[in-house]
Structures are given as structure tokens and as C-alpha cells.
Design an enzyme around this catalytic site. Structure first.
Site, mmCIF file in Angstrom:
data_model
loop_
_atom_site.group_PDB
_atom_site.id
_atom_site.type_symbol
_atom_site.label_atom_id
_atom_site.label_comp_id
_atom_site.label_asym_id
_atom_site.label_seq_id
_atom_site.Cartn_x
_atom_site.Cartn_y
_atom_site.Cartn_z
ATOM 1 C CD GLU A 105 -7.452 -5.369 1.192
ATOM 2 O OE1 GLU A 105 -6.337 -5.879 1.258
ATOM 3 O OE2 GLU A 105 -7.651 -4.216 0.758
ATOM 4 C CB SER A 138 -0.938 0.013 1.217
ATOM 5 O OG SER A 138 -0.196 -0.205 2.399
ATOM 6 C CE LYS A 192 -0.322 -8.227 3.747
ATOM 7 N NZ LYS A 192 -0.773 -8.016 2.363
HETATM 8 O O1 KIV Z 1 -0.469 -3.365 1.615
HETATM 9 C C1 KIV Z 1 -1.119 -3.304 2.668
HETATM 10 O O2 KIV Z 1 -1.081 -2.311 3.403
HETATM 11 C C2 KIV Z 1 -1.956 -4.438 3.019
HETATM 12 C C3 KIV Z 1 -2.947 -4.246 4.119
HETATM 13 C C4 KIV Z 1 -4.002 -3.351 3.643
HETATM 14 C C5 KIV Z 1 -3.459 -5.520 4.652
HETATM 15 O O3 KIV Z 1 -1.860 -5.463 2.424
#
Ligand code: KIV
Length: 265
Positions: A190, A55, A121
Site C-alpha cells: 500500500e 476499510s 490479512k
Molecule cells: O481495508 C482495506 O480495504 C485494505 C485494502 C485497501 C488493501 O486493506
């Protein structure tokens, strides 16, 4: 012997400690961090999990979505967060197109781990099971991410709630179990329909961390810019701002401009 909680332990937070929070019945607050001062501040505030999310492409780098974020950009920001030497666990997103095979997933995750990430992640369910397994075999802790997948925004056509149709529901339940069985220690949900997010949370033994997925997940994550009002041009409806950093910056900058223009005023 009493087990410390995420809030009161003074020890470094590990993936195992996060996973065990669910068994302790303890909720998990998580926030994004992309730089050194924010990581320090959030850590000092007691946030146990910091995500260097892709993000950052939108709220820091000005891209329209997360698909343009590169591994080099992620590495740069992970290194800045890691310099804060937080008690919080630092998780980093593998950006778009960096985990199409088990080989590149592991090689690219190593780049982020070398920069200071303590877990990675990646987005997807059944489709990324081989990559999750390969990461675990390489000793890299993994957080899964299902529901709305921002890296697939172009195919998805927008940030829409997932799990309303019977077909999506079945898919998400299968995805959640697959990600758990592949070895993830936590699972981001999400924009999952809240009743389904609750069902997934009851189904899996690893903690679910929701974003826009209702109150029944084991934890909640927000983009810090949304929480503190630092990106005033867009904020998702589910994110309630608890500060107005944008106004504070504008006010301070206006005061400075005035002071420079009229030093004696
Ligand atoms: O990129 C990010 O900030 C995320 C969150 C919104 C879970 O994947």
C-alpha cells in the site's frame, strides 16, 4: 495440460491458485466487498479475490479511520459476503488490536474463518512474523500487508508514500522477505513508491497486490467504493472511478421524492 487462468477457471479460487498466478505471469485483480449483493456482483464480474477490508469502517460505517473497527463488525460483514458463496477467494482483515500476540491472532482469525473467510490479512512486516507463522501453523492462509499501514494512521500522521528514504526502502525489502518466509501466500503493497514496489515484486516469489503503488505489482486492489464512485466525499488520487453510483443514487432518490410529493406530475 493447460492450466486455467483466474479469469477462465470455473473452480473455486484457492490461495494456492492465487499464489501460482505469479508463476503463470497472470495479473491479479482484487476488490473489497462488505456485503452480499456486492460480493455476488463482483464475483459475477470475474473478480478472483474479494477482500472484506477493514476499510469498511470508513466507507460503510462512517468512522474517520480503520482503527475503530471491531472483530464483531468484521465478523458480521464477512458472514454477509460468505453468504454469496463466491467463486472468488474471500480474504478478511484482522482488525486493529486483534493480533498483538500469536494466541489472539489465531483465536480472532478463527472467528473470521468460522464466519466464512478463507484467508486473513494483517498489517506489518517483521513485527508480525510470529503471528503469520502461528496462523499458518493453525492452517489459516495469510495475506501480508506492508507499506502504508492504515491501522497505524495515528503514528503515521497521514496516508503518505512509503519507501522514498534509503532507510524505509531497506525496511520494506526486509519486511517483504520476512512476510514471504513466514508463509504468506500474497502481499499487499500500500502506497509504496512505485520503483520500490517493482523491486519488491521482482524479489519475492509470492504475488504482490498493489494499491497506490504503481503499475508493476503482480495484482492491483481497490476499495470498491472508490472504483464505482460510491463514496463521493473522498477518493484517493490513485483511484480512478469507473462509475458514479453516488450520482445514480441521488438522482433516483430525488425522482422518488418528487414522485411522492407530486404523484400526478
Ligand atoms: O481495508 C482495506 O480495504 C485494505 C485494502 C485497501 C488493501 O486493506
Amino acid at each position: 495440460m493447460s492450466v486455467s487462468s483466474l479469469m477462465d477457471t470455473t473452480e473455486k479460487i484457492t490461495p494456492d491458485f492465487i499464489r501460482a498466478a505469479k508463476a503463470r505471469g497472470e495479473r491479479i485483480p482484487a476488490l473489497t466487498a462488505y456485503d452480499y449483493p456486492t460480493a455476488r456482483l463482483l464475483d459475477e464480474a470475474g473478480v478472483p479475490l474479494l477482500l472484506v477490508g477493514d476499510s469498511l469502517g470508513m466507507v460503510v460505517l462512517g468512522y474517520p479511520d480503520t482503527t475503530q473497527v471491531t472483530l464483531a463488525e468484521m465478523r458480521h460483514h464477512v458472514a454477509a459476503v460468505a453468504r454469496a458463496k463466491t467463486r472468488a477467494l474471500v480474504v478478511a482483515d484482522l482488525p486493529y488490536h486483534t493480533y498483538q500476540t500469536t494466541g489472539n491472532a489465531v483465536a480472532n482469525a478463527h472467528v473470521l474463518v468460522e464466519a466464512g473467510a478463507e484467508a486473513v490479512k494483517l498489517e506489518g512486516g517483521l513485527a508480525v512474523v510470529p503471528e503469520i507463522r502461528a496462523l499458518r501453523q493453525a492452517g489459516i492462509p495469510v495475506v501480508g500487508h506492508i507499506g502504508m499501514l492504515p491501522q497505524h494512521i495515528k503514528e503515521e500522521g497521514g496516508y503518505k508514500i512509503k519507501g522514498r528514504s534509503a532507510e524505509q526502502k531497506e525496511q520494506l525489502l526486509a519486511d517483504a522477505l520476512a512476510v514471504q518466509e513466514a508463509g504468506a501466500f500474497a502481499l499487499v503493497l500500500e502506497l509504496v513508491e512505485p520503483a520500490l514496489a517493482r523491486e519488491i515484486t521482482a524479489l519475492v516469489s509470492i504475488p504482490t497486490i498493489g494499491i497506490g503503488s504503481g503499475p508493476h505489482c503482480d495484482g492491483q486492489i481497490l476499495v470498491t467504493h472508490d472504483l464505482v464512485g460510491a463514496f463521493p466525499w473522498f477518493r484517493p488520487k490513485f483511484a480512478v472511478a469507473k462509475a458514479d453510483i453516488a450520482s445514480a443514487i441521488r438522482t433516483a432518490a430525488q425522482a422518488f421524492v418528487k414522485q411522492v410529493h407530486e404523484p400526478s406530475a
